[in-house]
Design a protein around this motif. Structure first.
Motif, PDB file in Angstrom:
ATOM      1  N   HIS A 177     125.425  14.365   9.130  1.00  0.00           N
ATOM      2  CA  HIS A 177     125.249  15.421  10.024  1.00  0.00           C
ATOM      3  C   HIS A 177     124.396  15.110  11.449  1.00  0.00           C
ATOM      4  CE1 HIS A 177     124.403  19.639  11.034  1.00  0.00           C
ATOM      5  NE2 HIS A 177     123.192  19.442  10.961  1.00  0.00           N
ATOM      6  N   HIS A 178     123.463  14.536  11.100  1.00  0.00           N
ATOM      7  CA  HIS A 178     122.700  14.195  12.478  1.00  0.00           C
ATOM      8  C   HIS A 178     123.460  13.004  13.356  1.00  0.00           C
ATOM      9  CE1 HIS A 178     118.800  16.236  12.035  1.00  0.00           C
ATOM     10  NE2 HIS A 178     119.068  16.159  10.791  1.00  0.00           N
ATOM     11  N   ARG A 179     124.315  12.140  12.898  1.00  0.00           N
ATOM     12  CA  ARG A 179     124.677  11.029  13.710  1.00  0.00           C
ATOM     13  C   ARG A 179     125.951  11.739  14.494  1.00  0.00           C
ATOM     14  NH1 ARG A 179     124.235   6.417   9.082  1.00  0.00           N
ATOM     15  NH2 ARG A 179     122.242   5.678   9.520  1.00  0.00           N
ATOM     16  N   TYR A 180     126.643  12.338  13.610  1.00  0.00           N
ATOM     17  CA  TYR A 180     127.883  12.847  13.891  1.00  0.00           C
ATOM     18  C   TYR A 180     128.106  14.289  13.768  1.00  0.00           C
ATOM     19  CZ  TYR A 180     128.765   8.056  12.995  1.00  0.00           C
ATOM     20  OH  TYR A 180     128.660   6.519  12.664  1.00  0.00           O
ATOM     21  N   LEU A 181     127.199  15.046  14.580  1.00  0.00           N
ATOM     22  CA  LEU A 181     127.180  16.648  14.410  1.00  0.00           C
ATOM     23  C   LEU A 181     128.494  17.277  14.938  1.00  0.00           C
ATOM     24  CD1 LEU A 181     125.722  19.160  13.965  1.00  0.00           C
ATOM     25  CD2 LEU A 181     125.231  19.139  16.554  1.00  0.00           C
ATOM     26  N   SER A 191     133.425  29.771  13.588  1.00  0.00           N
ATOM     27  CA  SER A 191     132.518  29.658  14.902  1.00  0.00           C
ATOM     28  C   SER A 191     131.659  28.599  14.949  1.00  0.00           C
ATOM     29  CB  SER A 191     131.828  30.877  15.199  1.00  0.00           C
ATOM     30  OG  SER A 191     132.454  32.123  14.882  1.00  0.00           O
ATOM     31  N   ARG A 192     132.358  27.443  14.888  1.00  0.00           N
ATOM     32  CA  ARG A 192     131.560  25.977  15.056  1.00  0.00           C
ATOM     33  C   ARG A 192     132.357  25.020  15.835  1.00  0.00           C
ATOM     34  NH1 ARG A 192     128.044  24.643  10.602  1.00  0.00           N
ATOM     35  NH2 ARG A 192     127.845  22.701  11.797  1.00  0.00           N
ATOM     36  N   LEU A 248     126.704  32.309  20.726  1.00  0.00           N
ATOM     37  CA  LEU A 248     126.980  32.373  22.392  1.00  0.00           C
ATOM     38  C   LEU A 248     127.951  30.987  22.862  1.00  0.00           C
ATOM     39  CD1 LEU A 248     123.338  33.257  23.813  1.00  0.00           C
ATOM     40  CD2 LEU A 248     125.369  34.695  23.530  1.00  0.00           C
ATOM     41  N   LYS A 249     128.953  31.213  23.668  1.00  0.00           N
ATOM     42  CA  LYS A 249     129.744  30.228  23.871  1.00  0.00           C
ATOM     43  C   LYS A 249     128.822  29.013  24.635  1.00  0.00           C
ATOM     44  CE  LYS A 249     133.677  31.880  22.358  1.00  0.00           C
ATOM     45  NZ  LYS A 249     134.646  31.190  21.445  1.00  0.00           N
ATOM     46  N   GLY A 250     129.095  27.914  24.169  1.00  0.00           N
ATOM     47  CA  GLY A 250     128.549  26.588  24.835  1.00  0.00           C
ATOM     48  C   GLY A 250     127.173  26.493  24.184  1.00  0.00           C
ATOM     49  N   HIS A 251     126.665  26.963  23.286  1.00  0.00           N
ATOM     50  CA  HIS A 251     125.356  26.804  22.667  1.00  0.00           C
ATOM     51  C   HIS A 251     125.458  26.385  21.385  1.00  0.00           C
ATOM     52  CE1 HIS A 251     122.752  27.791  25.873  1.00  0.00           C
ATOM     53  NE2 HIS A 251     123.489  28.830  26.238  1.00  0.00           N
ATOM     54  N   GLU A 252     125.411  25.208  20.704  1.00  0.00           N
ATOM     55  CA  GLU A 252     125.949  24.917  19.449  1.00  0.00           C
ATOM     56  C   GLU A 252     124.927  24.918  18.397  1.00  0.00           C
ATOM     57  OE1 GLU A 252     128.097  20.951  17.454  1.00  0.00           O
ATOM     58  OE2 GLU A 252     127.370  21.094  19.588  1.00  0.00           O
ATOM     59  N   THR A 253     123.610  24.590  18.852  1.00  0.00           N
ATOM     60  CA  THR A 253     122.314  24.616  18.066  1.00  0.00           C
ATOM     61  C   THR A 253     121.410  25.431  18.409  1.00  0.00           C
ATOM     62  OG1 THR A 253     122.626  22.264  17.481  1.00  0.00           O
ATOM     63  CG2 THR A 253     120.488  23.059  16.931  1.00  0.00           C
ATOM     64  N   TYR A 254     120.714  26.289  17.689  1.00  0.00           N
ATOM     65  CA  TYR A 254     119.609  27.247  18.120  1.00  0.00           C
ATOM     66  C   TYR A 254     118.463  27.132  17.077  1.00  0.00           C
ATOM     67  CZ  TYR A 254     123.914  29.636  19.545  1.00  0.00           C
ATOM     68  OH  TYR A 254     125.243  30.124  20.407  1.00  0.00           O
ATOM     69  N   SER A 255     117.234  27.477  17.506  1.00  0.00           N
ATOM     70  CA  SER A 255     116.139  27.404  16.979  1.00  0.00           C
ATOM     71  C   SER A 255     115.691  28.862  16.576  1.00  0.00           C
ATOM     72  CB  SER A 255     115.085  26.675  17.822  1.00  0.00           C
ATOM     73  OG  SER A 255     115.122  25.450  17.777  1.00  0.00           O
ATOM     74  N   TYR A 256     114.666  29.121  15.612  1.00  0.00           N
ATOM     75  CA  TYR A 256     114.438  30.142  14.925  1.00  0.00           C
ATOM     76  C   TYR A 256     112.805  30.247  15.025  1.00  0.00           C
ATOM     77  CZ  TYR A 256     112.410  32.885  11.284  1.00  0.00           C
ATOM     78  OH  TYR A 256     111.790  33.756  10.292  1.00  0.00           O
ATOM     79  N   TYR A 257     112.188  31.049  15.521  1.00  0.00           N
ATOM     80  CA  TYR A 257     110.519  30.888  15.791  1.00  0.00           C
ATOM     81  C   TYR A 257     109.932  32.075  14.977  1.00  0.00           C
ATOM     82  CZ  TYR A 257     111.881  27.774  19.247  1.00  0.00           C
ATOM     83  OH  TYR A 257     112.346  26.593  19.942  1.00  0.00           O
ATOM     84  N   GLY A 258     110.317  32.405  13.912  1.00  0.00           N
ATOM     85  CA  GLY A 258     109.857  33.533  13.198  1.00  0.00           C
ATOM     86  C   GLY A 258     109.047  32.962  11.860  1.00  0.00           C
ATOM     87  N   CYS A 259     108.306  33.936  11.167  1.00  0.00           N
ATOM     88  CA  CYS A 259     107.266  33.673  10.108  1.00  0.00           C
ATOM     89  C   CYS A 259     107.770  33.191   9.042  1.00  0.00           C
ATOM     90  CB  CYS A 259     106.780  34.957   9.738  1.00  0.00           C
ATOM     91  SG  CYS A 259     107.791  36.100   8.940  1.00  0.00           S
ATOM     92  N   GLU A 302     121.503  27.938  12.370  1.00  0.00           N
ATOM     93  CA  GLU A 302     121.228  26.793  12.959  1.00  0.00           C
ATOM     94  C   GLU A 302     122.437  26.198  13.850  1.00  0.00           C
ATOM     95  OE1 GLU A 302     118.991  24.988   8.944  1.00  0.00           O
ATOM     96  OE2 GLU A 302     120.879  24.360   9.338  1.00  0.00           O
ATOM     97  N   HIS A 303     123.806  26.558  13.600  1.00  0.00           N
ATOM     98  CA  HIS A 303     124.905  25.821  14.409  1.00  0.00           C
ATOM     99  C   HIS A 303     125.974  26.708  14.491  1.00  0.00           C
ATOM    100  CE1 HIS A 303     122.818  21.963  14.189  1.00  0.00           C
ATOM    101  NE2 HIS A 303     122.878  21.835  12.866  1.00  0.00           N
ATOM    102  N   TYR A 304     126.014  28.054  14.126  1.00  0.00           N
ATOM    103  CA  TYR A 304     127.281  28.861  14.479  1.00  0.00           C
ATOM    104  C   TYR A 304     127.020  29.213  15.909  1.00  0.00           C
ATOM    105  CZ  TYR A 304     128.868  28.426   9.696  1.00  0.00           C
ATOM    106  OH  TYR A 304     129.381  27.947   8.538  1.00  0.00           O
ATOM    107  N   MET A 305     128.049  29.397  16.629  1.00  0.00           N
ATOM    108  CA  MET A 305     128.151  29.635  17.871  1.00  0.00           C
ATOM    109  C   MET A 305     128.067  31.089  18.066  1.00  0.00           C
ATOM    110  SD  MET A 305     130.320  27.250  20.740  1.00  0.00           S
ATOM    111  CE  MET A 305     131.767  27.779  20.164  1.00  0.00           C
TER     112      MET A 305
END
Length: 287
Positions: free
Chosen positions: A95-99, A274-275, A201-212, A196-199
């Motif tokens: 998954h990391h090498r071939y996302l 949506s991937r 927003l178009k063009g953005h493949e990976t997202y971070s979460y900064y919650g508790c 983590e990876h569901y799109m």
């Protein structure tokens, strides 16, 4: 980069906590067994799967002691109830090498999932059944020969499950297995699977979460940071964001995994389709 010296002690503490919980639920009424399964056991077991994720990157003992990490992951796997740590390691590094790699990255839903789970109710059911699809998907997309470590993982886990049943009966086993299934299904922590990876927003493949909930999940929410530097332990990922804010602060991000689950179900433009899926070229070296 390098091992997190605290990780192995945190994992040991979590295993001990679950062993104590196994003992405590054995004499409870079934209604309380089920209550504590969802309220407590599901949280610990999902957190343990993310500890195993950490260990798969050799962050418990370092790259120089790779096999120590593999066997320690089997130990961490015990209170989860289902033998998966050895297989997870093999598929997760792909998954990391071939996302998004077609036929390689088993984090990508199958064609059937995208076609069938397309309405709000069906997406709701799909989220409940996520543990099932994560278990079956590798067999459909990218089956691999069974390794000796996987056989060892299965043998150790089956022996443990049988011993648990023999010593304390069915209730601890139900608490253990149901906790794993519920924790990875319709549960606040399981929002990370979608986030983590569901799109969204178009063009953005990976997202971070900064919650508790990062406090319970070894900072798996720092997902852009993790994919940029997979050898950095989760405990240090906030430092990555702190020293390189210009790379992360302006990216789309989440503060609620519950909201992610709600939006995924209610937004009719989102589905398992949506991937981003890629056709890989050249030599592909898998684990």
């Amino acid at each position: 980069m390098g091992p997190d010296q605290r990780l192995k002690w945190i994992v040991c503490m979590m295993v001990v906590i679950q062993f104590l919980a196994f003992y405590m639920v054995k004499d409870l009424d079934w209604k309380w067994v089920l209550f504590w399964t969802y309220a407590f056991g599901s949280c610990i077991n999902h957190s343990m799967t993310l500890a195993i994720h950490e260990i798969s990157h050799n962050t418990a003992f370092g790259n120089s002691k790779a096999m120590w990490n593999r066997y320690f992951a089997m130990f961490a796997n015990l209170p989860v109830g289902l033998p998966y740590s050895a297989s997870f390691k093999r598929y997760h590094l792909d998954h990391h090498r071939y996302l998004g790699g077609d036929g390689i990255d088993v984090d990508i839903p199958t064609e059937f999932e995208g076609w069938f789970f397309c309405t709000r109710f069906r997406k709701f059911v799909w989220i409940i059944l996520q543990p099932l699809f994560y278990a079956v998907r590798p067999l459909c997309i990218n089956p691999k020969p069974v390794s000796q470590l996987e056989l060892t993982n299965v043998a150790v886990q089956v022996i443990f499950d049988i011993l648990l049943w023999w010593m304390w009966g069915a209730k601890p086993v139900v608490y253990m297995l149901a906790g794993s299934m519920l924790g990875m299904g319709l549960h606040p922590i399981s929002g990370h699977f979608i986030a983590e990876h569901y799109m969204f927003l178009k063009g953005h493949e990976t997202y971070s979460y900064y919650g508790c909930l990062n406090l319970l999940t070894f900072n798996v929410g720092y997902h852009n940071e993790h994919h940029d530097f997979p050898s950095i332990p989760g405990r240090r990922l906030p430092l990555v964001k702190k020293i390189a804010p210009e790379y992360y602060d302006d990216l789309p991000q989440y503060t609620s995994w519950v909201r992610v689950l709600y939006d995924f179900i209610m937004d009719d433009t989102l589905s398992p389709y949506s991937r981003i899926k890629r056709k890989l070229k050249g030599d592909v070296k898998q684990e």
